[in-house]
Design a protein around this motif. Structure first.
Motif, PDB file in Angstrom:
ATOM      1  N   SER A 115     -11.490  10.192 -12.125  1.00 15.57           N
ATOM      2  CA  SER A 115     -12.727  10.515 -12.798  1.00 15.57           C
ATOM      3  C   SER A 115     -13.708  10.976 -11.691  1.00 15.57           C
ATOM      4  N   PHE A 116     -13.868  10.346 -11.010  1.00 15.02           N
ATOM      5  CA  PHE A 116     -14.898  11.122 -10.078  1.00 15.02           C
ATOM      6  C   PHE A 116     -14.785  12.352  -9.726  1.00 15.02           C
ATOM      7  N   ALA A 117     -13.993  13.422  -9.209  1.00 21.01           N
ATOM      8  CA  ALA A 117     -13.509  14.141  -9.033  1.00 21.01           C
ATOM      9  C   ALA A 117     -13.434  15.427  -9.869  1.00 21.01           C
ATOM     10  N   ALA A 118     -12.967  14.672 -11.191  1.00 21.08           N
ATOM     11  CA  ALA A 118     -13.999  15.596 -12.229  1.00 21.08           C
ATOM     12  C   ALA A 118     -14.308  15.690 -12.974  1.00 21.08           C
ATOM     13  N   ALA A 119     -15.325  14.818 -12.444  1.00 17.02           N
ATOM     14  CA  ALA A 119     -16.398  14.056 -12.725  1.00 17.02           C
ATOM     15  C   ALA A 119     -17.549  15.426 -11.702  1.00 17.02           C
ATOM     16  N   VAL A 120     -17.211  15.847 -10.899  1.00 17.90           N
ATOM     17  CA  VAL A 120     -17.930  16.880  -9.323  1.00 17.90           C
ATOM     18  C   VAL A 120     -17.158  18.054  -9.613  1.00 17.90           C
ATOM     19  N   THR A 121     -16.285  18.215 -10.256  1.00 18.88           N
ATOM     20  CA  THR A 121     -15.022  19.734 -10.407  1.00 18.88           C
ATOM     21  C   THR A 121     -16.220  20.000 -11.729  1.00 18.88           C
ATOM     22  N   ALA A 122     -16.480  19.334 -12.662  1.00 18.11           N
ATOM     23  CA  ALA A 122     -17.234  19.657 -14.273  1.00 18.11           C
ATOM     24  C   ALA A 122     -18.667  20.045 -13.545  1.00 18.11           C
ATOM     25  N   GLY A 123     -19.347  19.399 -12.238  1.00 19.44           N
ATOM     26  CA  GLY A 123     -20.720  19.822 -12.802  1.00 19.44           C
ATOM     27  C   GLY A 123     -21.330  18.738 -13.237  1.00 19.44           C
TER      28      GLY A 123
END
Length: 56
Positions: free
Chosen positions: A43-51
């Motif tokens: 979830s964290f990595a997806a949020a970072v990737t999505a800005g």
């Protein structure tokens, strides 16, 4: 076990995902690790990737 199969007869392929992900300071790789459940890391990595998270 039949030839060409993984443990317990499962087909070979990608290993199972880890249950926990240790996160370390890259400038102090021997220091302590902050350990997250793998679902939280995804979830964290997806949020970072999505800005979705601030970078500063």
């Amino acid at each position: 076990m039949r030839p060409g199969t993984g443990r317990r007869g499962a087909p070979p392929g990608d290993p199972p995902a880890p249950r926990f992900v240790p996160v370390r300071d890259p400038e102090n790789p021997d220091g302590p690790a902050f350990v997250l459940p793998s679902e939280a890391w995804v979830s964290f990595a997806a949020a970072v990737t999505a800005g979705e998270l601030p970078t500063t």
